[in-house]
Design an enzyme around this catalytic site. Structure first.
Site, mmCIF file in Angstrom:
data_model
loop_
_atom_site.group_PDB
_atom_site.id
_atom_site.type_symbol
_atom_site.label_atom_id
_atom_site.label_comp_id
_atom_site.label_asym_id
_atom_site.label_seq_id
_atom_site.Cartn_x
_atom_site.Cartn_y
_atom_site.Cartn_z
ATOM 1 N N GLY B 39 18.892 -20.933 -15.798
ATOM 2 C CA GLY B 39 17.582 -21.373 -16.256
ATOM 3 C C GLY B 39 17.486 -22.856 -16.539
ATOM 4 O O GLY B 39 16.391 -23.376 -16.749
ATOM 5 N N CYS B 248 -2.965 0.696 -1.717
ATOM 6 C CA CYS B 248 -3.155 -0.126 -0.519
ATOM 7 C C CYS B 248 -3.987 0.647 0.505
ATOM 8 O O CYS B 248 -3.728 1.818 0.767
ATOM 9 C CB CYS B 248 -1.786 -0.478 0.072
ATOM 10 S SG CYS B 248 -1.896 -1.217 1.718
ATOM 11 N N CYS B 251 -1.407 1.400 3.634
ATOM 12 C CA CYS B 251 -0.211 2.243 3.561
ATOM 13 C C CYS B 251 -0.214 3.133 2.320
ATOM 14 O O CYS B 251 0.757 3.834 2.065
ATOM 15 C CB CYS B 251 1.056 1.404 3.604
ATOM 16 S SG CYS B 251 1.393 0.555 2.044
ATOM 17 N N CYS B 273 -1.537 -4.436 0.788
ATOM 18 C CA CYS B 273 -0.282 -4.994 0.298
ATOM 19 C C CYS B 273 -0.210 -6.488 0.616
ATOM 20 O O CYS B 273 -0.485 -6.913 1.737
ATOM 21 C CB CYS B 273 0.908 -4.343 1.001
ATOM 22 S SG CYS B 273 1.247 -2.686 0.451
ATOM 23 N N CYS B 279 4.524 -3.145 3.725
ATOM 24 C CA CYS B 279 3.356 -2.379 4.166
ATOM 25 C C CYS B 279 3.609 -1.807 5.576
ATOM 26 O O CYS B 279 3.394 -0.618 5.825
ATOM 27 C CB CYS B 279 2.126 -3.279 4.171
ATOM 28 S SG CYS B 279 0.573 -2.386 4.337
#
Lengths: 258, 299, 375
Positions: B39, B248, B251, B273, B279
């Site tokens: 980080g 979605c 899909c 998606c 997808c």
């Protein structure tokens, strides 16, 4: 007041090029004591405040401070982390221009809450309750908590700045002309408020002012500065009623004449 | 780079993956340091790249430094493999490194991304490389680097919470929707790049190595595999991700990030998606959303 | 049925083909040659070399052509090329006192050793459009001999031209030039910059900084934002030899010459408790003939030295981190223009939030109405 000083300045000097800001100043501040630093503009009183609060580095001399654990530390020897912790917990600094001491784009609640969050408060509801409590103490209505200080009057901004500084219950507060630039009636109310809080919380305060009436109303002791030096020091009433130095006499009489 | 004068004008050839080996070594050192201090933003001497700053130069340099001839590269932008910038960066490495490329999140060994984490869970043998515009999470609260460096060094993150406090005070909830700040390994507060906060939970305890490159700002940072990553919040206002009302339309996936697509000028819209690879994979496996082409026609 | 937009690859190919076509323009006209650009758009080429930080006239001309005359784009092309070049080492510091001077003016002395040399300049021209330049290739547009000295080139005969600041220095009237302590300068192209920075970093950053940006900042110091009372001690332009110490060979090698513009400003200074009053300097050095840039650089360089000179701060041009971190036009243009890239995902998140907040707003308004109606 106890007999152990909270802050001790010893031989403080500061030069700006050839100009002298402050020369060989020594003083002590005791817990719960209000010390006024008075003088005309250019007398070096703001430089002194900067040196005492470690915002300026002295050309010579040192400042020592009694920490909460009783240890007396030379402030120049403290690491950055210790110094910053000190500044956001044990100290406060109330500036003449509230815009320099507040975050103007952050709400009143956020301004008061910042120090709490800085020392680890992570419960929104508790932070908010504490902020509301402090707003009430400085006579700002609770329904203004989400307004930012740009919508506040000068007097309100100054009271908000005081709340922001006092929320972590510091032991020492620096004030630089806190009533400067305010109307007389607003000044009076603010001075009352400061006097009440100082007594209630047992704060030590170092206040810089050019206004002897402010010094009279708030301070226990005062120092008079001229050309960067302390020329007179003593109990406030004594200095004002019976000044020894001709310059102090001039200052006092000019206020009385006005 | 080598330049040979041919007919007056130099002919130019480039090293594997564009950058010279010295530069790659410098970048790898920065990456190692970043992994060692999760980080923390490691300054590195970012080079000028043949694409503009702000268009992925940081990610491209990190990718160039970690890429080997046997790697399989996937590049996505906004979750999709076929957005123009993803195409351009993939083309760059096809040309300069001649590595195999793929659109499959499962097959890739190195994935460079802008603004998304793939929906397909990542594995230990993968590296996810983020393009980062502004690496400093405190930048918009405190513009000075000299000051923000101090704040990180002293772990003074109160200011970050002031921002979240303000959100709740004004909107009733935290209104930061992307580039949502996180605390990495209990120490540094980090900007996860402008991924939607929906993706933040995927940062946590991720088996893959995650590297972040900011070219213009000259910073590299990292989340080592299996590192604790916590999105900042308040005890009484815990971190929450957005949810979509519908699956979605192609899909029928739920629990994934969706893009809104405007279908006509009468307010018709659909949600699909954002991750095109995910997808497509679901559609190939026979999942059909309400607006998908019928089986056999192909989409 | 919906089919997601595909074909990014094809679109990019087509766009680039169209760019090539537009670059070429009308094919009935001859293509412009690099030699023509280098010879006739010299100052454009100079700027690309200066801000591209690469001294190569031919490549700069190529970049100008490839960029269709967009100089920031051309600078970008040069930088992306430069970054791949191996580093052999550092040349000796240029000795501009030994410059083959093509132009040299001082605003502080009417006459001085070596004299004033006006050279090729727009100064004192009347800014009237010259339609004769619009006529294609007049055989004798200008008299070949015009303005040229008797030597074949336009360079001055090699007379000694000491720098004005050196003349002031003999009397101790100006602060000394910083001594060369022999250490390698910081290299901003090889190491990340961290603020506050040293002088070499500051000068390098300014030397490749955007001309327009430095011009505006320099201008602001003249208008009172960080006033430093500057005089142009001297601005000189000409050829300087680049000398390289080759340790393997054990002797110096001349690598050739480069053209540079150098500006030294002479500024007021009051002195401190420990130093007597003396003039201070601001420094500008740029590849090619870039006088506006060199002068602006000197002004900004001087403004940035407020702290070491014990001056008060407050003006934008004195803010080191602000000035230096925004002066690179390749960085700036990249980041500003990246706003053209798709941001669907972030926008989707915002869209969702605004809808939700509007719904909440509507709900609370309706609740309030109901309550009112009930009362």
């Amino acid at each position: 007041m106890t007999d152990q000083p909270l802050l001790i300045a010893d031989g403080l000097s500061k030069n700006y090029g050839t100009r002298i800001g402050c020369r060989d100043v020594s003083l002590e501040v005791y817990p719960g004591e209000v010390l006024a630093v008075v003088g005309e503009s250019g007398s070096g009183k703001s430089t002194l405040l900067g040196l005492l609060s470690t915002e300026l580095e002295p050309s010579a001399g040192r400042v020592a401070y009694r920490l909460r654990d009783g240890r007396v530390a030379d402030l120049a020897s403290l690491g950055a982390a210790e110094k910053r912790l000190l500044m956001r917990t044990d100290w406060g600094f109330v500036r003449q221009n509230p815009a320099d001491g507040l975050r103007m784009a952050v709400s009143a609640g956020g301004n008061v809450g910042e120090r709490l969050m800085a020392v680890g408060w992570r419960h929104y509801g508790n932070i908010r309750d504490e902020a509301l409590d402090w707003l009430a103490k400085v006579e700002i209505a609770g329904d203004r908590i989400d307004d930012d200080p740009r919508a506040f009057s000068g007097g309100m901004r100054q009271r908000l700045q005081i709340a922001r500084n006092l929320v972590t219950r510091p032991r020492l507060v620096f004030m630089d002309e806190p009533t400067g630039g305010l109307d007389v009636s607003v000044q009076a109310r603010l001075l009352d408020l400061i006097r009440g809080l100082v007594a209630e919380l047992g704060l030590a305060v170092i206040i810089v002012t050019h206004d002897l009436a402010v010094a009279r109303l708030l301070s226990h002791r005062m120092v008079v500065m001229r050309h960067g030096r302390v020329i007179e020091t003593g109990i406030t009433d004594q200095v004002l009623d019976d000044p020894r130095e001709p310059y102090t006499q001039l200052l006092v009489s000019s206020v009385l004449a006005a | 780079m080598n330049a040979h004068a041919v007919g007056g004008m130099p002919e130019i050839t480039y090293n594997f993956a564009y950058l010279d080996e010295q530069t790659k070594r410098m970048i790898r050192r920065a990456i190692l340091k970043a992994i060692a201090v999760p980080g923390y933003q490691v300054p590195f001497a970012a080079r000028e790249m043949p694409m503009p700053y702000g268009w992925g130069t940081g990610g491209v340099q990190v990718t160039a430094a970690v890429l080997g001839p046997d790697d399989v590269l996937k590049v996505i932008d906004q979750g999709a493999d076929d957005t123009t910038n993803a195409v351009a960066i993939r083309g760059f490495f096809e040309k300069t490194a001649r590595v195999a490329t793929t659109t499959s999140a499962r097959e890739a060994t190195v994935i460079q991304t802008r603004h998304r984490i793939p929906e397909t869970p990542l594995s230990e043998n993968q590296i996810l490389i983020y393009q980062v515009p502004i690496p400093e999470p405190l930048r918009f609260l405190e513009p000075r680097e000299t000051e923000t460096r101090q704040l990180h060094a002293l772990a003074e993150y109160g200011l970050m919470h002031v921002k979240l406090y303000e959100d709740i005070a004004r909107h009733g909830h935290i209104a930061t929707t992307y580039a949502y700040p996180v605390e990495v390994a209990g120490r540094y507060v980090m900007d996860p790049s402008p991924i939607p906060k929906f993706d933040n939970p995927k940062l946590d305890n991720c088996p893959a190595l995650q590297l972040f490159g900011a070219g213009r700002e000259k910073r590299i940072y990292a989340i080592p595999p299996y590192t604790k990553v916590r999105s900042l919040d308040f005890e009484d206002h815990p971190f929450k991700v957005q949810r979509f009302a519908k699956p979605c339309a192609l899909c029928a996936a739920t629990g994934v990030y969706l893009d809104e697509v405007i279908l006509d000028d009468k307010g018709g819209r659909m949600f699909v998606c954002s991750d095109t690879d995910y997808c497509n994979g679901r559609q190939e496996a026979g999942h059909r959303g309400e607006m998908a082409a019928p089986v056999g026609e192909g989409a | 049925m919906y089919v997601a937009a595909k074909g990014g690859e094809k679109a990019i190919r087509n766009a680039h083909a169209l760019l090539a076509k537009r670059r070429r323009g009308n094919r009935n006209l001859p293509s412009i040659s690099l030699a023509q650009i280098a010879q006739q758009l010299t100052l454009a080429v100079d700027r690309v070399m200066a801000e591209g930080s690469l001294y190569d006239v031919e490549l700069a001309a190529l970049a100008v052509k490839q960029a269709r005359g967009d100089l920031i784009e051309a600078i970008f092309l040069i930088r992306a090329f430069r970054t791949t070049l191996p580093r052999f080492g550092y040349a000796q510091a240029l000795d501009t006192a030994e410059m083959l001077v093509r132009r040299r003016v001082s605003a502080t002395y009417k006459d001085l050793p070596g004299g004033q040399l006006l050279g090729p300049t727009f100064d004192y021209t009347h800014r009237l459009l010259d339609t004769s330049l619009g006529v294609a290739d007049q055989a004798n547009e200008v008299d070949d001999q015009a303005g040229e000295s008797k030597t074949a080139d336009d360079a001055a005969a090699p007379v000694s031209m000491p720098r004005v600041t050196d003349l002031l220095g003999q009397e101790g009237l100006i602060e000394g030039a910083p001594a060369d302590d022999g250490s390698e300068p910081f290299d901003i192209t090889r190491a990340p910059v961290s603020y506050p920075v040293d002088r070499s970093t500051r000068l390098q950053t300014l030397a490749r900084g955007d001309e327009g940006y430095l011009l505006a900042l320099g201008y602001s110091t003249q208008r009172g934002y960080g006033r430093s009372h500057p005089f142009v001690g001297e601005i000189r332009f000409g050829d300087v030899e680049v000398i390289f110490d080759a340790p393997e060979l054990g002797f110096e090698v001349s690598l050739g010459t480069v053209q540079v513009t150098e500006c030294q400003s002479v500024n007021q200074f009051k002195g401190t408790a420990t130093t007597a009053p003396q003039f201070t300097r601001g420094y500008g050095l740029v590849f090619g003939q870039c006088e506006r840039k060199a002068l602006s650089m000197a002004l900004v360089e001087r403004a940035l030295r407020w702290e070491e000179l014990g001056e008060e701060r407050g003006a934008p041009a004195q803010d080191e981190e602000f000035v230096l971190s925004h002066c690179d036009n390749v960085q700036a243009t990249g980041f500003v223009e990246h706003l053209k890239l798709p941001h669907y995902v972030d926008f989707q998140a915002e869209l969702d939030l605004v809808r939700r907040m509007r719904a909440e707003h509507e709900e609370s308004r309706r609740a309030a109405d109901m309550k009112e109606a009930a009362e």
